[in-house]
Design an enzyme around this catalytic site. Sequence first.
Site, mmCIF file in Angstrom:
data_model
loop_
_atom_site.group_PDB
_atom_site.id
_atom_site.type_symbol
_atom_site.label_atom_id
_atom_site.label_comp_id
_atom_site.label_asym_id
_atom_site.label_seq_id
_atom_site.Cartn_x
_atom_site.Cartn_y
_atom_site.Cartn_z
ATOM 1 N N GLU B 54 26.125 20.057 54.430
ATOM 2 C CA GLU B 54 25.541 21.365 54.768
ATOM 3 C C GLU B 54 24.883 22.059 53.573
ATOM 4 O O GLU B 54 23.925 22.804 53.729
ATOM 5 C CB GLU B 54 26.606 22.272 55.387
ATOM 6 N N GLN B 117 38.803 24.725 63.072
ATOM 7 C CA GLN B 117 37.523 24.938 62.384
ATOM 8 C C GLN B 117 37.044 26.382 62.474
ATOM 9 O O GLN B 117 35.855 26.655 62.589
ATOM 10 C CB GLN B 117 36.451 23.979 62.913
ATOM 11 N N LYS B 166 31.063 30.114 70.199
ATOM 12 C CA LYS B 166 30.638 29.078 71.142
ATOM 13 C C LYS B 166 30.427 29.631 72.549
ATOM 14 O O LYS B 166 29.514 29.195 73.265
ATOM 15 C CB LYS B 166 31.676 27.956 71.174
ATOM 16 N N MET B 474 23.283 20.830 28.684
ATOM 17 C CA MET B 474 23.197 22.222 28.239
ATOM 18 C C MET B 474 24.538 22.709 27.696
ATOM 19 O O MET B 474 24.602 23.392 26.684
ATOM 20 C CB MET B 474 22.708 23.106 29.383
#
Lengths: 166, 577
Positions: B54, B117, B166, B474
Site C-alpha cells: 500500500e 482488520q 463496508k 548521508m
Amino acid sequence: MISNKKIHTLSVYVANKPGVLARIAQTFSRRGYNIESLVVSPAMDGHFSRMTIGVSGAANGLAQIIQQVSKLIDVLHCTDHTFDDAVVKEMGLIKISVDSSGRGEALQIAEHFGCKTVDLTETSMILQVVGDPAKIDALVEMIEKFKIIELVRTGKVLLARGAETT
Amino acid sequence: MEKKVMDGAQTLIKCLEAEGVEYIFGYSGGSVIPIFDAMITTPTKIKFVLVRHEQGAAHMADGYARATGRPAVVLVTSGPGATNVITGIMTAHMDSVPMVCLTGQSVSWMIGKDAFQEADIFGITMPVVKHSYLLKSSNDIPRTIREAFHIAVTGRPGPVLIDIPKDVSAGAFSGDLNAAMELPGYTTRAGAADADAVKEIADIIQKSQRPVILAGHGVLISGAHKELCRLAEKLNAPVTTTLLGKGAFPETHPLSLGWLGMHGTAYANKAMCECDLLLNIGSRFDDRIIGDTNFFCKDATVIHVDIDPSEIGKMIYPQYHCIADAKAFIDALTPLVSRLNTAEWLKTIDGWKQKYPLKFKRLGNLKMQHVIDEFYKLSDGKAVVVTDVGQHQMWTAQFYKTDEPNNFISSGGAGTMGFGLPAAIGAQFGRPKDVVIAFCGDGGFQMTEFELATVALYKLPIKIVVLNNHYLGMVRQWQELFYDDRTSGVDLEGNPDFVKLADAYGIKGFNLRRPGDVKRIVKAALAYNDGPCLINCEVEKTDNVFPMIPAGKRIEAMIIEAPKAGGKKLEKPTGST
C-alpha cells in the site's frame, strides 16, 4: 489555578462535525500548548458550535497557531479575546464540609460572592458561584477554611461586548 | 429509464469519474471488496493499478500528482492496508501534494469494537491530512467526494482521506448525485493579492540593489513559472529556488542561482547572506534553508508571499507579507516594478559562481555525480527526474538541472526513503510520453523494490538508476564529519545483485562500475525502448556531499569543499537533521 495570567482565551466557531475538537486539540498539543479550559456548546445555528478555549504557553507563537487552527477545514474562525473588552464568565460548584457551628459564616461568605446554596445537609452544603475566573479563585481561597469535599468549574465562556462580535 | 438501484460503491466510482480521475492506485482487501466489484460493474474509464504494497500506492499517487498537477486516488483496505499508506500520506502532506485516499473500514456497527482488520485510520491520520472523513451513509458519498477533491487541489493542496465502512459501500444509494458541497469553514484565498500590500512591496523592491527572489514549490503549484521568469527578467534580479521549487525558474538561465539550503549551491547561500532584499514566493522557509533562524537574512528586508496564512511568521518574521496565490501575486506585482540597478550585484554573484562551482572528480572510483551528470547531458535535461532520499538526492538536484516545471520530483519535507521508485511509476503513468528517470540509493530502493513487479507488469519504460554505494551514505557522512567517523548502523552489507533482481522480474539490467563506461551505458539505457531497465552503479563508497551547511548553523558556516584530513574537528550540528 485556572485563571493564570498567561492563559489566553480563544473563541472558536466551528462546523458541528465529528473530529473537529480532536483536530483543534491536536494543533495545540503538537506545539506544546496546554488546554486549561474548554467549553463546547451548540451555537444559535445548530450546524455550528462555539468553543471557548483557555490555553497556556508561549505568547509569541500563539498568533501563528491561531492561524493553524483557523485553517482547519471545519473551523470558521478562531479569535484571541485575551485583551479584548469582553464578558468572561465561569460557573463553579463547591461542596464544603460544614455543620451548624460553621454554617453561619459559610453563608456569609457565600452571600458576599453572590453564591446560591443549591444543596444543604446537616454536614455539608454546595455553593453555586458565577463570575469571572478570578472571583471564583477568591471564593475558593476564602471558603478553604471549611473542608472542600469536591469542586467543579465549568471553564470560562466569553462574549464580546457591544458592537464587537465574538 | 432503468430502475436498478446503485449501491454506495457504484456511486463512488461514478463520482470519481465525474472528478476526472484517471488512475486509482491500490490494493484489495476484505472491506473494499464492494468497491473493487463496482469497478467491474460500473462503466468507467478509470484505470486501476494494482501495487505490491500500500505504501507504493500512496507514493504512486503522489508522483502522478507532482508530475501532472492533477490528483490521483489511492484505494486500500482497512486496518493494516490503511496504516501502510500513512507514510505516503504524510509525505504528500509535508510537500503540499493533492491526493484522495480511500480506505475501507469495518461495518459501521463494529467500529471501535476491535473488529477484524479494524483500525481507527480517521484518528491515526488526523495530523497528516489536510482533511478527512468517516462516512456514515451511502447517501453522503457524492457530497464527500466533491468536497474531498475540492479541498485536495485548492488553496495549499494536500491529502484528503475518506474512510468508508463496508456497509456504506455495499448499502443502497438513494441520495442526490449532484449534492452540493457544505464547507462553510473552508475559504480558498486564491483570489487576487491585496492591492495595497502589493503596492507597498513593489515600492520596497524598487529600492533594492541586491535583491534575491526565492521561489518555492508554491510557484510550481500555481503554475506561475512563466510569470516568475518575466518578473525576474524585468527586475534583472537573481532567482534561487528551494529543492521542491526546482523547475520554477530555469536553472540554465543566467539569473538562476540554482537551489539553496543545506546542500544547495554556495552562490545561492552566499547571496542569502549578502542580499538586501529577499522576496520569498511560495516557500515555507524550511529549516534546511534557513539554518539558524536568528541570523537568516538578518540585514535584508524579507518579504513573504504564501497562500497559507499560517506560514507567515512561523519560521521567519517577514517585514512585509502578502497572503496570495503565487501567480496572482506575481501578476499584480510585475506591472508595478521596473528594472533595478543590479549590475554590481550580479557581478558579485558571477564571481561566486566562478569561484565555487558545483564540481566532482571524474577520475578514481565511479562517482554518483558522474552518472547523474551523464544522464543530464544525454537526456538533454528534459527527463522527468524522480529521486529517493539521501546523498544521491542532493547530487541529483545539483547535477540534473531542471528547466521546466514538474520535472523534478522528490520527497522534500518528509525525506521519505522508498519514495523514488513508486513515485517514478506514478509520474510515468501521468506522463507516458516523457522519459522518466528514477535515481535511487541502494538503501531507499530496497524499501520499495517490490514495485519492480508493477513496473514490469505495465512495461513502464522507467530508467531505474540504483546509485549503489553499499551505505546509508548521508548518515555515514554525518558520522564521518561530526562523530569522529564512528560509522554505526549504516553499512548495507547484504545488498542483493540488483541486476539479477531486475532479471527475476523480467526487467533489463545494466551494471556500471568504471568511469570509462558511463557514457556508453547511460546511452544504452536511454536508448533502451523495450520497457523498463535498471542500471546498477557501483559507486565510490565514502564520498560526501558538499556544499553543506551543518543543521541549525548559520549559513555563513557553510562547508564548501571537503575538509582536509586531520583538519579541525567539526562540532556536532544543533539542528534536527
